[in-house]
Design a protein around this motif. Structure first.
Motif, PDB file in Angstrom:
ATOM      1  N   SER A  47     -37.059  67.226  25.057  1.00  0.00           N
ATOM      2  CA  SER A  47     -35.715  67.651  25.447  1.00  0.00           C
ATOM      3  C   SER A  47     -34.784  66.461  25.628  1.00  0.00           C
ATOM      4  CB  SER A  47     -35.803  68.421  26.772  1.00  0.00           C
ATOM      5  OG  SER A  47     -34.516  68.659  27.269  1.00  0.00           O
ATOM      6  N   PRO A  48     -33.510  66.574  25.180  1.00  0.00           N
ATOM      7  CA  PRO A  48     -32.580  65.475  25.346  1.00  0.00           C
ATOM      8  C   PRO A  48     -31.988  65.381  26.746  1.00  0.00           C
ATOM      9  CG  PRO A  48     -31.499  67.288  24.225  1.00  0.00           C
ATOM     10  CD  PRO A  48     -32.949  67.671  24.407  1.00  0.00           C
ATOM     11  N   GLU A  99     -30.953  52.749  17.078  1.00  0.00           N
ATOM     12  CA  GLU A  99     -31.317  53.738  16.055  1.00  0.00           C
ATOM     13  C   GLU A  99     -30.893  55.141  16.489  1.00  0.00           C
ATOM     14  OE1 GLU A  99     -35.309  53.537  14.592  1.00  0.00           O
ATOM     15  OE2 GLU A  99     -35.206  51.351  14.384  1.00  0.00           O
ATOM     16  N   ARG A 100     -30.855  55.378  17.775  1.00  0.00           N
ATOM     17  CA  ARG A 100     -30.454  56.691  18.301  1.00  0.00           C
ATOM     18  C   ARG A 100     -29.010  57.031  17.911  1.00  0.00           C
ATOM     19  NH1 ARG A 100     -31.903  60.085  23.308  1.00  0.00           N
ATOM     20  NH2 ARG A 100     -30.561  61.828  22.810  1.00  0.00           N
ATOM     21  N   CYS A 101     -28.196  56.004  17.671  1.00  0.00           N
ATOM     22  CA  CYS A 101     -26.799  56.196  17.268  1.00  0.00           C
ATOM     23  C   CYS A 101     -26.592  55.873  15.786  1.00  0.00           C
ATOM     24  CB  CYS A 101     -25.876  55.315  18.113  1.00  0.00           C
ATOM     25  SG  CYS A 101     -25.725  55.855  19.819  1.00  0.00           S
ATOM     26  N   ASP A 129     -29.190  58.513  11.223  1.00  0.00           N
ATOM     27  CA  ASP A 129     -29.911  59.752  11.539  1.00  0.00           C
ATOM     28  C   ASP A 129     -29.737  60.095  13.020  1.00  0.00           C
ATOM     29  OD1 ASP A 129     -30.885  59.962   8.923  1.00  0.00           O
ATOM     30  OD2 ASP A 129     -32.550  58.619   9.380  1.00  0.00           O
ATOM     31  N   ALA A 130     -28.504  59.964  13.517  1.00  0.00           N
ATOM     32  CA  ALA A 130     -28.207  60.120  14.943  1.00  0.00           C
ATOM     33  C   ALA A 130     -28.692  61.451  15.491  1.00  0.00           C
ATOM     34  CB  ALA A 130     -26.710  59.976  15.182  1.00  0.00           C
ATOM     35  N   ARG A 131     -29.279  61.355  16.676  1.00  0.00           N
ATOM     36  CA  ARG A 131     -29.736  62.536  17.399  1.00  0.00           C
ATOM     37  C   ARG A 131     -28.908  62.673  18.665  1.00  0.00           C
ATOM     38  NH1 ARG A 131     -34.195  59.287  16.954  1.00  0.00           N
ATOM     39  NH2 ARG A 131     -34.365  59.255  19.198  1.00  0.00           N
ATOM     40  N   GLY A 132     -27.615  62.923  18.510  1.00  0.00           N
ATOM     41  CA  GLY A 132     -26.710  63.015  19.654  1.00  0.00           C
ATOM     42  C   GLY A 132     -27.113  64.125  20.599  1.00  0.00           C
ATOM     43  N   PRO A 186     -27.349  57.520  25.255  1.00  0.00           N
ATOM     44  CA  PRO A 186     -27.485  58.970  25.118  1.00  0.00           C
ATOM     45  C   PRO A 186     -26.987  59.671  26.383  1.00  0.00           C
ATOM     46  CG  PRO A 186     -29.630  57.927  25.437  1.00  0.00           C
ATOM     47  CD  PRO A 186     -28.616  56.827  25.367  1.00  0.00           C
ATOM     48  N   GLY A 198     -22.498  64.978  18.450  1.00  0.00           N
ATOM     49  CA  GLY A 198     -22.996  63.841  17.664  1.00  0.00           C
ATOM     50  C   GLY A 198     -22.854  62.547  18.433  1.00  0.00           C
TER      51      GLY A 198
END
Length: 164
Positions: free
Chosen positions: A20-21, A34-36, A39-42, A97, A153
């Motif tokens: 879970s984010p 890399e989180r931004c 392949d960002a996982r906002g 994040p 995003g």
């Protein structure tokens, strides 16, 4: 058999929570650019911090919910990145994040000697939206001046450090 099903249910539940984010308040995190990335996982905030007067000490980035009760209040930050100052051309980049889309504020402190204490005459700082700060407000702008919206995003912002 019932014990196996209960154990499996607990493991699946734990895996879902781990994936879970949503983050708890007060979580120290690494600067995972890399989180931004592509392949960002906002939701997340890509923060460029500019204006370092020295390449020494430590920098701290903290995210807060953009509410009067939480903004800059002790223990109310969502996440924190603490790292050595290593600017490239006077800039450092961070990926912060956030738990969900919404209103947030970011605070930055450059502890030039890395002693963990704020020295208002030497250390620098800044906030999202780059509000004016002065000795009269002790460098703490109101939440309405620092709040910004984060979508699903990656939201990009720039914070310009200020020194007294």
């Amino acid at each position: 058999m019932v014990m196996v099903k209960v154990a499996m249910g607990l493991m699946v539940g734990a895996a879902l929570v781990a994936a879970s984010p949503v983050m708890a308040h007060g979580q120290e995190i690494a600067n995972d650019l890399e989180r931004c990335g592509a392949d960002a996982r906002g939701p997340a905030v890509l923060v460029d911090v500019r204006g370092f007067v020295a390449a020494t000490g430590k920098i701290r980035i903290q995210s807060y919910p953009a509410t009067r009760a939480a903004w800059l209040a002790k223990g109310e930050w969502i996440s924190r990145i603490d790292t050595a100052v290593k600017p490239a051309n006077g800039t450092m980049r961070f990926c912060v994040p956030v738990p969900k889309s919404g209103e947030y504020g970011i605070a930055v402190r450059h502890d030039r000697d890395g002693n963990g204490k704020t020295d208002i005459s030497r250390d620098g700082g800044g906030f999202s939206n780059n509000p004016a700060i002065s000795i009269f407000n002790l460098g703490k702008p109101g939440v309405e001046k620092a709040a910004f919206h984060v979508g699903p995003g990656v939201t990009k912002i720039t914070i310009n450090l200020k020194y007294m």
